[in-house]
Design an enzyme around this catalytic site. Sequence first.
Site, PDB file in Angstrom:
ATOM      1  NE  ARG A 150       8.264  -3.027   6.496  1.00 40.92           N
ATOM      2  CZ  ARG A 150       8.143  -4.302   6.119  1.00 40.92           C
ATOM      3  NH1 ARG A 150       8.768  -5.247   6.832  1.00 40.92           N
ATOM      4  NH2 ARG A 150       7.409  -4.640   5.081  1.00 40.92           N
ATOM      5  CE  LYS A 174       4.750  -2.600   7.595  1.00 41.02           C
ATOM      6  NZ  LYS A 174       4.094  -1.837   6.511  1.00 41.02           N
ATOM      7  CG  HIS A 240      11.065   3.775   4.418  1.00 37.13           C
ATOM      8  ND1 HIS A 240      10.813   2.650   5.178  1.00 37.13           N
ATOM      9  CD2 HIS A 240      10.263   3.668   3.334  1.00 37.13           C
ATOM     10  CE1 HIS A 240       9.890   1.917   4.587  1.00 37.13           C
ATOM     11  NE2 HIS A 240       9.549   2.500   3.459  1.00 37.13           N
ATOM     12  NE  ARG A 243      11.107  -1.485   3.447  1.00 36.45           N
ATOM     13  CZ  ARG A 243      11.018  -2.800   3.609  1.00 36.45           C
ATOM     14  NH1 ARG A 243      12.038  -3.479   4.117  1.00 36.45           N
ATOM     15  NH2 ARG A 243       9.933  -3.453   3.253  1.00 36.45           N
ATOM     16  CG  HIS A 266       7.291  -5.370  -0.135  1.00 38.31           C
ATOM     17  ND1 HIS A 266       7.872  -4.807  -1.252  1.00 38.31           N
ATOM     18  CD2 HIS A 266       7.424  -4.450   0.851  1.00 38.31           C
ATOM     19  CE1 HIS A 266       8.331  -3.611  -0.951  1.00 38.31           C
ATOM     20  NE2 HIS A 266       8.073  -3.372   0.322  1.00 38.31           N
ATOM     21  CE1 TYR A 275      12.100   0.859  -3.544  1.00 37.93           C
ATOM     22  CE2 TYR A 275      10.862  -1.183  -3.350  1.00 37.93           C
ATOM     23  CZ  TYR A 275      11.375  -0.040  -2.787  1.00 37.93           C
ATOM     24  OH  TYR A 275      11.157   0.208  -1.458  1.00 37.93           O
TER      25      TYR A 275
END
Length: 298
Positions: A150, A174, A240, A243, A266, A275
Amino acid sequence: MKNENMIHHFLTYIQYEKRLSKHTIKSYENDLKQLSEFLENHLSGLLPEKASYQDLRGWVLNLLEQEYSTASVNRKVACVRAFYKYLLKQKEITEDPTAKLRNLKMPKRVPSFVKEEEMQVSSVVETTTRTFAELRDQMVIELLYGTGIRLSELLDLKVTDYQVTQGTIKVTGKGMKQRIIPCNRILSEYFSIYLKERGDLEHSYLIVTDKLAPAYPMLIQRIVKKHLLQVSQVEKKSPHVLRHTFATHMLHRGADLNDIKELLGHANLSATQVYTHHSLDQLKKSYKKAHPKSIENE
């Protein structure tokens, strides 16, 4: 506590207790200030602890009137929802006004990505043929496309996060969760050249500005947009998108969906499954081209 103190205490809480990234904290701060201004201007200075579900719904409608995207509104709602849960935990309120506040329905969109052949234009050249800024820009492109990280993760990378002997980078995502991502040969070569040119600085941030200060979001966005304008017709030209491109190309080349999930950082597989749409399209094309009984071969 005054409104400003409530926000301050909440931001301190998510920084030290929840250990959210500095970029997320800044985003939350901006969202809460925006809510406070709405309460101040439209509801006679109503304090957050006095706001009702209807008041917050009015705030959401105000955001839509200002033409914020569905994704942006939902992100702001998530921030406010976390804020009120904190107030409830601190017994500043007795009922959560966001309990009935629902996210806006997101339109189903397939992530944009750059074609594989369009991402094969870069190569490692002697540093004498390019400026440091040009070298840095290509390093940014290779990092984003080569690892799928990211924008915030790129900005947080330190020089020590790259392990030369192992050919990997350590990424803090995150919730301060860390993951190790392999670097391909070209990216490793760029690291070797870039780090020599970057030299020793007072700070340890990997990606720097032309003046060798830590990079900032707008700089990276400009770098990516400039590069994609040169190689692709993809509508969106953002970090992004690279990504998305990383994940899509990995899936097309046969990578396991669970492995892609881990590389992207994730929390669950559902976020990665978006995807598979591209992969199915690719499979259909291959089937029609190769199967003896497909329409194209009849």
